[in-house]
Design a protein around this motif. Structure first.
Motif, PDB file in Angstrom:
ATOM      1  N   VAL A  52     -61.564 -68.458 -65.077  1.00 44.71           N
ATOM      2  CA  VAL A  52     -62.735 -69.282 -64.759  1.00 44.71           C
ATOM      3  C   VAL A  52     -63.976 -68.521 -65.217  1.00 44.71           C
ATOM      4  O   VAL A  52     -64.288 -67.453 -64.693  1.00 44.71           O
ATOM      5  CB  VAL A  52     -62.837 -69.592 -63.251  1.00 44.71           C
ATOM      6  N   MET A  73     -67.883 -68.732 -65.272  1.00 51.92           N
ATOM      7  CA  MET A  73     -68.778 -69.538 -64.448  1.00 51.92           C
ATOM      8  C   MET A  73     -70.174 -68.944 -64.309  1.00 51.92           C
ATOM      9  O   MET A  73     -70.408 -67.755 -64.583  1.00 51.92           O
ATOM     10  CB  MET A  73     -68.145 -69.737 -63.064  1.00 51.92           C
ATOM     11  N   ALA A  84     -68.761 -74.244 -64.366  1.00 52.83           N
ATOM     12  CA  ALA A  84     -67.512 -73.480 -64.427  1.00 52.83           C
ATOM     13  C   ALA A  84     -66.617 -74.073 -65.509  1.00 52.83           C
ATOM     14  O   ALA A  84     -66.451 -75.287 -65.592  1.00 52.83           O
ATOM     15  CB  ALA A  84     -66.790 -73.500 -63.077  1.00 52.83           C
ATOM     16  N   VAL A 124     -66.464 -77.944 -64.813  1.00 54.66           N
ATOM     17  CA  VAL A 124     -67.087 -78.376 -63.552  1.00 54.66           C
ATOM     18  C   VAL A 124     -68.600 -78.239 -63.685  1.00 54.66           C
ATOM     19  O   VAL A 124     -69.112 -77.164 -64.009  1.00 54.66           O
ATOM     20  CB  VAL A 124     -66.589 -77.527 -62.363  1.00 54.66           C
ATOM     21  N   TYR A 156     -68.633 -74.423 -55.158  1.00 53.48           N
ATOM     22  CA  TYR A 156     -67.394 -73.645 -55.030  1.00 53.48           C
ATOM     23  C   TYR A 156     -66.226 -74.540 -54.602  1.00 53.48           C
ATOM     24  O   TYR A 156     -65.105 -74.386 -55.094  1.00 53.48           O
ATOM     25  CB  TYR A 156     -67.588 -72.519 -54.012  1.00 53.48           C
ATOM     26  N   THR A 214     -65.150 -76.533 -57.616  1.00 52.25           N
ATOM     27  CA  THR A 214     -64.503 -75.662 -58.612  1.00 52.25           C
ATOM     28  C   THR A 214     -63.089 -75.295 -58.175  1.00 52.25           C
ATOM     29  O   THR A 214     -62.144 -75.319 -58.978  1.00 52.25           O
ATOM     30  CB  THR A 214     -65.333 -74.389 -58.832  1.00 52.25           C
ATOM     31  N   THR A 231     -60.736 -78.278 -58.527  1.00 46.92           N
ATOM     32  CA  THR A 231     -60.416 -78.512 -59.946  1.00 46.92           C
ATOM     33  C   THR A 231     -59.456 -77.456 -60.464  1.00 46.92           C
ATOM     34  O   THR A 231     -58.527 -77.764 -61.220  1.00 46.92           O
ATOM     35  CB  THR A 231     -61.699 -78.518 -60.790  1.00 46.92           C
TER      36      THR A 231
END
Length: 410
Positions: A143, A145, A150, A166, A188, A191, A194
């Motif tokens: 990830v 971000m 993200a 995201v 958060y 994210t 997902t």
């Protein structure tokens, strides 16, 4: 990928192999195995016209058949890991006349048979070995971000697969602290949801979290907190295995910086792409020295190999897998012969995936480069004789810390 059967025909070069993809990553291996001119046999649904004997009316219906097509084109969707093979039917079938066109959809858990009329060369056999090997199962979730953004991807041995993005508006710090905290918490939450939808964490899997500032570290703490609140052992393992890395931004281009970090290289040192990244870094370092040990472009590399410059003692051929997908059989044979010559001379050959960061760097150099075991000079002297040579071969590659740039030396 599972090997179902392997059969060699007598008195001809043909060899047919039946394979069964077992996971989405195997579709990428199938794509690299099948080339134009091969024959592929697999399950198909064919639309046929049927006449009702009673009324004489004609109606269409779909029938399940096994068809063999001579491949004319392939389409691979990296995100969905789906593979479509189009061609003309080359084996007799009651529902499909010879020479008619059909597209086979190759799928996970459905076997297909591959027949190579010109035999399995060394590059094809190496690709098959990689597809059948245990290393194909290793993949790292990543990830990249920053606040409100993200990018989630999966890094396998052979490619980087973008999974999801995201986007979430996070209130600025000048707004009320409670409002800003709620916005970050929502980001958060979105994210994590997902990430869990996009990546299977049922089996232990490394997780890299990269960001500027403390965003990645805070997200790791959020995952751990959610694991405690939900009493979720899988989520607790995800948080425990997560590694936090610094990145300049949350955009995908920062992934290269992440993969080159010492922490990631140490964690993934046994994976193919990590070894290839080290070799590419070595190549560019030698290129900057300009001592005659680093060359790129088809003309220069072929000449270096022919003169024995890519042999034992550090010689390495770096070549993208895209060069073996040419529709021209003679072009493929030329590069297969080059690989075989390096191996015969005792040098190392690395077939890079153009879907990985190292392969993309190599693509800017014409898809082929070599580290020589001793200095050679003026390998590009006769380059003007090859009028069809790509423009990239008349350029020099220069890299800075963040991006690679091609710059004309003329």
């Amino acid at each position: 990928m599972k090997l179902i059967s392997q059969k060699q025909f007598k008195d001809v070069e043909e060899e047919q192999i039946t394979l069964q993809p077992e996971e989405p990553e195997d579709m990428w291996h199938a794509y690299n195995l099948i080339v134009v001119g091969d024959r592929v046999r697999g399950h198909a649904i064919r639309k046929v016209s049927v006449t009702n004997t009673g009324t004489g009316a004609t109606q269409s219906e779909r029938v399940h058949v096994d068809l063999t097509v001579k491949v004319k084109s392939l389409f691979f969707d990296p995100a969905a890991s789906s593979l479509r093979v189009s061609g003309t039917i080359c084996s007799e079938n009651e529902h499909a006349p010879l020479g008619s066109h059909h597209t086979l959809d190759l799928e996970v858990d459905r076997p297909f048979t591959l027949i190579k009329a010109h035999g399995w060369d060394s590059v094809a056999r190496e690709a098959l070995a990689q597809g059948l090997g245990d290393d194909r199962h290793r993949a790292t979730a990543t990830v990249v971000m920053q606040e409100g953004l993200a990018n989630i991807c999966l890094i396998t041995e052979f490619r980087t697969v973008f999974k999801a993005r995201v986007d979430h508006v996070v209130p600025r710090k000048r707004d009320a602290a409670a409002t800003q905290d709620a916005g970050v918490h929502k980001f958060y939450e979105k994210t994590l949801a997902t990430l869990l939808r996009s990546v299977d964490f049922a089996a232990p899997r490394p997780l890299l979290l990269a960001s500027p500032g403390f965003v990645a570290a805070d997200f790791k703490n959020y995952i751990a907190q959610q694991a405690r609140d939900r009493s979720d052992k899988t989520l607790a393992a995800v948080a425990k295995q997560a590694t936090v890395i610094h990145a300049n931004s949350g955009h995908m281009h920062s992934l290269r910086e992440v993969l080159k970090s010492p922490a990631v290289m140490a964690q993934m040192r046994d994976m193919n792409f990590a070894k290839e990244a080290i070799l590419m870094d070595k190549f560019f370092e030698l290129l900057k020295r300009d001592d005659g040990r680093a060359w790129y472009g088809s003309h220069a590399v072929h000449k270096a190999v022919a003169d024995g410059g890519v042999g034992p003692g550090g010689g390495t051929l770096l070549i993208n897998n895209s060069l073996f997908r040419s529709n021209d059989l003679e072009v493929r044979k030329k590069y297969v012969a080059l690989v075989d010559k390096v191996k015969q001379d005792g040098g190392e050959t690395r077939v890079l995936s153009s879907d990985h960061e190292s392969g993309q760097r190599l693509k800017m150099l014409g898809d082929i480069a070599a580290i020589l075991n001793y200095p050679m000079h003026d390998l590009d002297e006769d380059e003007e004789e090859e009028e069809a040579q790509p423009e990239v071969d008349r350029t020099r590659y220069e890299e800075d810390d963040d991006v690679g740039m091609l710059e004309n030396v003329i």
